[in-house]
Design a protein around this motif. Sequence first.
Motif: not given
Length: 510
Positions: A291-297, A299-303, A345-352
């Motif tokens: 469950h995500l907290d913010r929008d996520a593209y 392309c960034y999830i993939s990266k 672990k990296l979801e904050d970076s994905i959101y940013k």
Amino acid sequence: MNSNRHIHIALFLLLITTCCSFYASAQTPSMQQNDMLYITSRDNANYDSLLNNYYWKKYASSINKHYNRTASEYYEAFDQIPDSVLENRLRRLPTVIPMTYNSDVRAYIRTYVRIMERRCDVMLTLSEYYFPLFEEVLDRYKVPQELKYLSIVESALNPQATSRAGAAGLWQFMYRTGKNYDLDVNSLVDDRRDPYASTVAAARYLRDLNNIYNDWTLAIAAYNCGPGNINKAIARSGGKRDFWEIYQYLPRETRGYIPAFIGACYAMNYYHEHGIRPKHINIPIHSDTVHLDRDAYYCYISKYINIDVEELRTLNPQYRADIVPVSSGHNVLYLPVGKIPTFIKLEDSIYKATHDSITKKPVVTEPELERIVHVVKKGETLTKVASRYGVSATDIKRWSHKKSTSVKVGERLIIYRKNPRYTPPTTLPTADNDSTSTVTNNEPVATPKPQVTPTPKPTPTHTPTKHTVRKGETLSSIARKYGTSVANIKKLNGLKSDNIRVGQVLIIKK
């Protein structure tokens, strides 16, 4: 003389009556042939579409390669099975819904078992993935477990299935019915394609239909054609409320719908009785939700978690624009189980990264190739379509899983061509001028240090770009490699066809 004439007339009338009776019986069999063809053609289209998804293209190389019987051999073997055997097998199924057996049902069993012989790797692998989800939801809403087989008739277990009428997803919901059962459909999301949400809606809808008719067979028929058509059939039959008694008053497709459902139930349970031995495909489709907290593209999830964008699309068919739009009320993302710890672990970076890209509005989601679905129009040929898009007819056949070059009006062809909106990475010199660094158009580029004593270089003489054909290459693959079109290469080299040979030198650009 007169008596002979009367005898001849009587024999002639008898012959006419006999022929008319035979013709009528031939034209009105117990099962309308068109009904079966409609169901199976829809199944074929859904299956062919399914083969284009990520997992099948990447892992399913063995499909259709381990059955050698011809159709005539199969049908001859099936036709030797007595009705009593098939009827007893249906009776042994642990179902609440009556598994009625008749000539209609036999015809659909014959068709579905034949389909299963060629496609059981796909159908059974997908059933292992989807059926546990279906069973959990159906049990929660207190509806019969065998309704899970309805998804085979509806979509061949393809969440991307779309009918000519606009019904979508595993359970083929129309827009209005989906809205009535809380399935959101907008520019970013289509919940009809969400396996979980659509199954909940299907369970609720079927339960409501059964509450109306107090008969699961009529509820299934109403799921196909709507309660209005069932009510009309009941009225025209004089108030009868049994499917087989109102059969002749139902729409053509619905007359074949219940036999197709029973045929699918049989095929999924008794395929092994017909010599079918599936080779299960070991594909990594075991997934779980985050469950995500913010929008996520995507392309960034993939990266950040090292997953193909195409795999994200396959696991999350409900998202239309390669973004999980949490701000619009949708926050569930399906991922392979092994990728979830990395995502957390990296979801904050994905959101940013997503937030920054939305603010700066860079072009970040355009793929190098774009997928086009071309609907064949009157007068078009495969060669004409290929020429229009700058690809080869051979590639279109491969992408569309066609065996011949013939096309028909309304047929859907899959085409991949260079995306005109794709922006390749820009290669710029580094400060020391010794090497190059690749950056995207969305990243800041450091200004290179000026040289103290620059030496002017002569302008190089422009030479044509040439390519030597290697084994396995086609004009289409070469065109994609150099970012040009098949038509342009053919023009530069004076080619009249798409045929090329190994070792041939082609001029790509002048």
